[in-house]
Design a protein around this motif. Structure first.
Motif, mmCIF file in Angstrom:
data_model
loop_
_atom_site.group_PDB
_atom_site.id
_atom_site.type_symbol
_atom_site.label_atom_id
_atom_site.label_comp_id
_atom_site.label_asym_id
_atom_site.label_seq_id
_atom_site.Cartn_x
_atom_site.Cartn_y
_atom_site.Cartn_z
ATOM 1 N N UNK A 316 0.974 -1.011 -0.082
ATOM 2 C CA UNK A 316 0.157 -0.076 0.104
ATOM 3 C C UNK A 316 0.854 1.327 0.045
ATOM 4 N N UNK A 318 2.955 4.365 -1.765
ATOM 5 C CA UNK A 318 2.830 4.814 -3.167
ATOM 6 C C UNK A 318 4.082 4.587 -3.863
ATOM 7 N N UNK A 319 4.406 3.484 -4.375
ATOM 8 C CA UNK A 319 5.549 3.129 -5.011
ATOM 9 C C UNK A 319 5.214 2.258 -6.499
ATOM 10 N N UNK A 476 3.299 -0.469 -19.102
ATOM 11 C CA UNK A 476 2.760 -0.555 -17.789
ATOM 12 C C UNK A 476 2.850 0.645 -16.846
ATOM 13 N N UNK A 478 5.605 1.094 -14.918
ATOM 14 C CA UNK A 478 6.104 0.661 -13.493
ATOM 15 C C UNK A 478 7.474 1.362 -13.604
ATOM 16 N N UNK A 540 1.662 -7.709 -6.669
ATOM 17 C CA UNK A 540 0.932 -6.695 -5.954
ATOM 18 C C UNK A 540 -0.535 -6.751 -6.004
ATOM 19 N N UNK A 541 -0.954 -6.976 -7.197
ATOM 20 C CA UNK A 541 -2.385 -6.714 -7.258
ATOM 21 C C UNK A 541 -2.843 -8.285 -7.493
ATOM 22 N N UNK A 542 -2.294 -9.116 -7.229
ATOM 23 C CA UNK A 542 -2.909 -10.601 -7.272
ATOM 24 C C UNK A 542 -3.631 -10.927 -8.504
ATOM 25 N N UNK A 543 -3.155 -10.481 -9.546
ATOM 26 C CA UNK A 543 -3.724 -10.993 -10.915
ATOM 27 C C UNK A 543 -3.687 -12.270 -11.358
ATOM 28 N N UNK B 61 -7.682 -0.236 -3.109
ATOM 29 C CA UNK B 61 -6.168 -0.121 -2.938
ATOM 30 C C UNK B 61 -5.293 -0.450 -4.223
ATOM 31 N N UNK B 62 -5.979 -1.172 -4.976
ATOM 32 C CA UNK B 62 -5.221 -2.024 -6.152
ATOM 33 C C UNK B 62 -4.439 -3.005 -5.568
ATOM 34 N N UNK B 63 -4.710 -3.522 -4.473
ATOM 35 C CA UNK B 63 -3.909 -4.662 -3.845
ATOM 36 C C UNK B 63 -4.647 -6.015 -4.912
ATOM 37 N N UNK B 64 -5.832 -5.795 -5.265
ATOM 38 C CA UNK B 64 -6.545 -6.930 -6.194
ATOM 39 C C UNK B 64 -6.815 -6.197 -7.322
ATOM 40 N N UNK B 65 -6.598 -7.148 -8.527
ATOM 41 C CA UNK B 65 -7.293 -6.569 -9.689
ATOM 42 C C UNK B 65 -8.570 -6.962 -9.993
ATOM 43 N N UNK B 79 -4.655 0.228 -9.780
ATOM 44 C CA UNK B 79 -3.745 -0.971 -10.213
ATOM 45 C C UNK B 79 -2.819 -0.378 -11.419
ATOM 46 N N UNK B 80 -3.265 0.783 -12.074
ATOM 47 C CA UNK B 80 -2.566 1.117 -13.091
ATOM 48 C C UNK B 80 -1.466 2.016 -12.649
ATOM 49 N N UNK B 82 -0.367 3.478 -9.088
ATOM 50 C CA UNK B 82 -0.580 3.152 -7.656
ATOM 51 C C UNK B 82 0.150 4.524 -6.890
ATOM 52 N N UNK B 83 0.892 5.213 -7.621
ATOM 53 C CA UNK B 83 1.441 6.416 -6.976
ATOM 54 C C UNK B 83 0.261 7.369 -6.886
ATOM 55 N N UNK B 86 -2.268 5.752 -3.901
ATOM 56 C CA UNK B 86 -1.632 5.363 -2.878
ATOM 57 C C UNK B 86 -1.293 6.674 -2.183
ATOM 58 N N UNK B 87 -0.422 7.456 -2.874
ATOM 59 C CA UNK B 87 0.001 8.676 -2.505
ATOM 60 C C UNK B 87 -1.013 9.566 -1.671
ATOM 61 N N UNK B 91 -3.976 3.831 4.842
ATOM 62 C CA UNK B 91 -4.487 2.575 4.816
ATOM 63 C C UNK B 91 -4.127 2.045 6.130
#
Lengths: 543, 312
Positions: A316, A318-319, A476, A478, A540-543, B61-65, B79-80, B82-83, B86-87, B91
């Motif tokens: 969680x 922000x990175x 993406x 990232x 991270x997103x459990x895809x 939170x994007x921890x699950x898509x 998900x796409x 996060x910054x 989440x910034x 949480x």
């Protein structure tokens, strides 16, 4: 355990087939011994009976069992006995299924006693030092190293000669009987110690059992990152986190191994001239081999946890996934640099104080014959750099599997690493006994002739995959474009250093020289680095 | 009887979840979940254990898509981007999985590096208010202290959105009160949004202005708390003749009683409910606004009955 059982059954079937057909019995025996070592090692590693906290890695004695209406003595004895029986049973099964079909009759008594003693002590360390993770790591490292090496002293060929070298005049057999009696008491001694410590944990009788005492706050480890100033950037904070968790492991392991190599050989005195070359090789191999092993842990989101998923606290933040992977790369690079610096300092110090320069004369003369002085200087500069880069490569090479969060992929990667290391050590040990010509490249002409072609094809495929994978990373979002370019520059530098080292090393062998340059292009990670970012993003997103 | 989305449009919503579904193996964790959380709202998500609360929060939170549907937070895909999400989002996890090896001061120092708007003085004041020793390791803290540490980390950068997953789960009343007070203070600041899940309806009722009830992955009730409570009535009914079987009444959620006297929980416009009761031959002896707890239990029972018999 299941994997070990499957390996045992498959190996047993193979040995029976070999015994029935009579083909390859000598090679079969080597494989059988290697399998036995592998399976018994896996058994020893899997019977620690800990129940870890979800974070913080390997835990201690399962504290939920403290609520059972059972005495601590019984609580400790049952898993200890189960562990010892499992390991001894595994060894006896290996003898029965792998070695006996090939007509080998290895000893049963002392190995069983040895394994019982070893397992008991390892379990007692794991349980007793649960709240001292670094001390436990050190003790376990020393314990495992002793367990893996001291068994040789029980071989008749070794101990008869060693005892006479030590000036022992009695009957070696009687001496060994005494040693076996000592081994038989080692298990109960470990139990006694362990029982005492677990009882203290159960009833909170000592500072070891729970919160750390005031002394703990003065430990040197606390000095790392003990500053109060805010981090200059998120990247610095991530690097601090990664190094505190993982980065020190390789330098620490290398330091322990260097000390374990340097101190006994320095104290040995006699015959140190013969061991100088061996010590140098062992010291310089340490950062490479240990990097491969440590890399298995570094590949996971948390080195000390079995959980391959990111913790929600980390996930969680922000990175981007790329930031995490980059911090692992940088931390691994620092680890490699520190490990190699330690190695160089200790190796040079040992050579100056305890080494026998005369025994290195052959190497020195060969260097003088084959390389000009300028090349020698260049090699001395490039070789440590190449060592650092190779260690770094081994540390980060499995990130794409560990960060994916896919358990079977991780196990496959760990299994492959175990097989590669076993094969490497088997090759080294076997190489020492056979004639030098037998291991030459010319002994494998069909393979070697086609090797450049296969490597070239692999390189083309790698470059195509790299372009596709990095383009996916860019899409993406990232990892920024500047960071991608920086990584490619890093890749070029790494490949350049490795290729230059190989080029200089084999400058008189054109064929090998070209092969090494190709290998440098293949060995330095490019595709898997992109996959590591994609894998962590996926995780991270459990895809 | 699933409540349609309230009037809040997705355009002014901080969180927009539309048609999100998720399966874990063969189990359906979320089923076509749609909800919008307006800016400045204190939004409570209530449901039984395993209803899908944490799964929904992890999607936000994007921890699950999401397998299907879309999630937008501040108009962005978590998900796409996060910054970007989440910034601006604090949480607190139900699992309290802060890094146990860090000391409190290290945790705060580490976390602040990721949030440019981190307020060090505020973090320190919260730490002192919660009486957390800065040199103590997280793993040696009690569960309540870990929750407080997690709350400091979530609050100290003054997030625009605060996501709390079962913030008071397993905590004693004193700690629970402290955490709720911290949430209320956060809400008092300008335009902050709080989304938290709980199965403790009294704390939801105390703090929230919007709620959603989730059951078996489906949103079964959704809206402003006042509207929901006003949209339900507990009526004490008296019939002139004894009823052998429970009387058949419209908009009924639960009914108990015997003979001439029955008490029912109804859903709908109060005036229409009264008219309906009179039409059925009953005299309304008393009319009460039910507690959220009663609404939740009744809704859960109805939903369970509907699951067993779709014709109910």
């Amino acid at each position: 355990m299941i994997a070990g059982a499957i390996l045992l059954l498959l190996g047993g079937a193979l040995m029976h087939w070999m015994a029935a057909t009579g083909s390859g019995r000598e090679h079969g025996a080597t494989v059988a011994y290697a399998l036995t070592a592998l399976i018994v090692t896996a058994a020893v590693g899997s019977v620690h009976f800990t129940e870890g906290p979800t974070r913080g890695g390997l835990g201690g004695f399962p504290s939920r069992l403290y609520q059972l209406p059972i005495s601590t003595c019984c609580l400790v004895a049952v898993p200890l006995v189960c562990g010892a029986l499992t390991v001894v049973g595994t060894y006896l099964s290996c003898v029965l299924m792998l070695l006996q079909p090939l007509g080998r009759r290895p000893p049963l008594l002392w190995p069983s006693l040895y394994l019982v003693a070893g397992v008991s002590f390892l379990q007692s360390m794991v349980w007793s030092l649960a709240f001292r993770p670094r001390l436990r790591l050190l003790c376990l490292g020393i314990g495992v190293a002793l367990l893996a090496s001291v068994w040789m002293f029980f071989l008749p060929d070794i101990y008869v000669g060693t005892l006479s070298d030590w000036g022992f005049v009695g009957d070696p057999e009687r001496f060994m009987t005494g040693m076996q009696v000592g081994l038989a008491f080692a298990g109960p001694a470990a139990f006694g110690f362990c029982w005492n410590r677990v009882r203290a944990q159960r009833h909170r009788r000592s500072p070891w059992s729970g919160r750390l005492g005031p002394l703990d706050r003065k430990r040197p480890g606390r000095l790392i990152g003990a500053g109060k100033q805010p981090f200059a950037s998120a990247a610095r904070a991530l690097l601090w986190h990664e190094f505190r968790r993982t980065g020190w492991v390789l330098p620490g392991a290398v330091a322990v191994l260097l000390l374990m190599t340097a101190i006994p050989t320095a104290l040995g005195g006699d015959g140190r001239g013969q061991v100088t070359a061996g010590v140098m090789v062992a010291m310089f191999m340490a950062p490479l081999v240990l990097a491969k092993i440590v890399g298995c842990g570094l590949a996971k989101p948390d080195f000390w946890s079995d959980n391959l998923r990111m913790s929600s606290f980390q996930a969680a933040l922000p990175l981007t996934a790329g930031s995490w992977v980059r911090s692992k790369w940088v931390s691994a690079l620092w680890s490699s640099v520190i490990a190699w610096s330690l190695t160089l300092v200790v190796a040079v110090g040992w050579l100056v104080w305890f080494g026998d320069f005369a025994s290195l004369d052959d190497w020195r003369i060969e260097l003088g014959v084959y390389y000009a002085w300028r090349d020698q200087v260049l090699l001395m500069v490039l070789a440590p750099c190449a060592g650092i880069l190779l260690s770094w490569r081994f540390l980060v090479s499995e990130l794409h599997t560990g960060l994916s969060g896919v358990t079977w992929l991780r196990r496959l990667a760990d299994g492959t690493t175990a097989v590669v290391l076993t094969a490497f050590f088997a090759f080294v040990l076997r190489g020492g006994d056979s004639d030098p010509g037998g291991l030459g490249v010319h002994s494998l002409p069909p393979l070697m002739e086609r090797l450049p072609l296969w490597m070239a094809v692999a390189l083309v495929l790698k470059m195509i995959a790299a372009v596709v994978a990095w383009d996916r990373v860019r899409a993406t979002g990232m990892f920024g474009m500047a960071s991608i370019l920086a990584y490619w520059v890093w890749w070029l530098i790494g490949v350049g250093v490795l290729a230059a080292t190989g080029f200089l090393l084999f400058q008189n062998l054109v064929w090998v020289r070209s092969l090494v340059c190709l290998a440098a292009l293949l060995v330095f990670p490019l595709v898997r680095s992109a996959f590591a970012i994609l894998a962590l993003s996926h995780n991270r997103s459990h895809r | 009887m699933t409540t349609p989305c309230p009037s809040t449009s997705s355009s002014d919503a901080v969180i927009s979840v539309a048609g999100v579904s998720r399966h874990f193996g063969g189990r359906r964790a979320l089923d076509q979940v749609t909800l919008h959380v307006p800016r400045g709202a204190v939004f409570g998500l209530v449901g039984e254990n395993g209803a899908g609360k944490t799964t929904l929060i992890q999607h936000i939170l994007g921890l699950l898509a999401p397998e299907s549907g879309t999630v937008r937070v501040f108009g962005r895909d978590p998900v796409a981007d996060p910054i970007g999400v989440l910034g601006r989002t604090g949480y607190l996890s139900e699992r309290r999985d802060l890094p146990g090896w860090m000391r409190i001061d290290e945790l705060l120092r580490y976390t602040r590096a990721f949030y440019p708007r981190w307020d060090g003085e505020y973090a320190e004041s919260l730490r002192q208010r919660f009486a957390l020793p800065s040199s103590q390791k997280v793993q040696t803290l009690s569960q309540g202290q870990q929750a407080k540490a997690g709350l400091i980390v979530a609050l100290a950068f003054r997030p625009e959105l605060l996501l709390l997953d079962e913030p008071s789960s397993g905590l004693d009343p004193v700690v629970r009160r402290e955490i709720l007070e911290a949430i209320i203070r956060t809400v008092a600041e300008d335009r902050r949004t709080v989304f938290f899940s709980s199965h403790l309806l009294d704390e939801i009722e105390r703090v929230c202005d919007h709620i959603a009830m989730i059951r078996a992955g489906r949103i079964v009730l959704f809206g402003r708390l006042d509207d929901i409570k006003q949209g339900h009535r507990r009526l004490h009914l008296h019939f002139d003749e004894p009823c052998q079987a429970p009387p058949a009444l419209e908009a009924l959620l639960t009914l108990e009683g015997a003979g001439r006297d029955w008490t029912g929980l109804f859903r709908g416009d109060p005036m229409r409910l009264l008219a309906m009761a009179r039409a059925a031959g009953a005299t309304v002896v008393a009319e009460e606004v039910p507690s959220l707890d009663e609404v939740f239990v009744a809704q859960t029972l109805v939903d369970a009955r509907r699951g067993a018999d779709p014709h109910v």
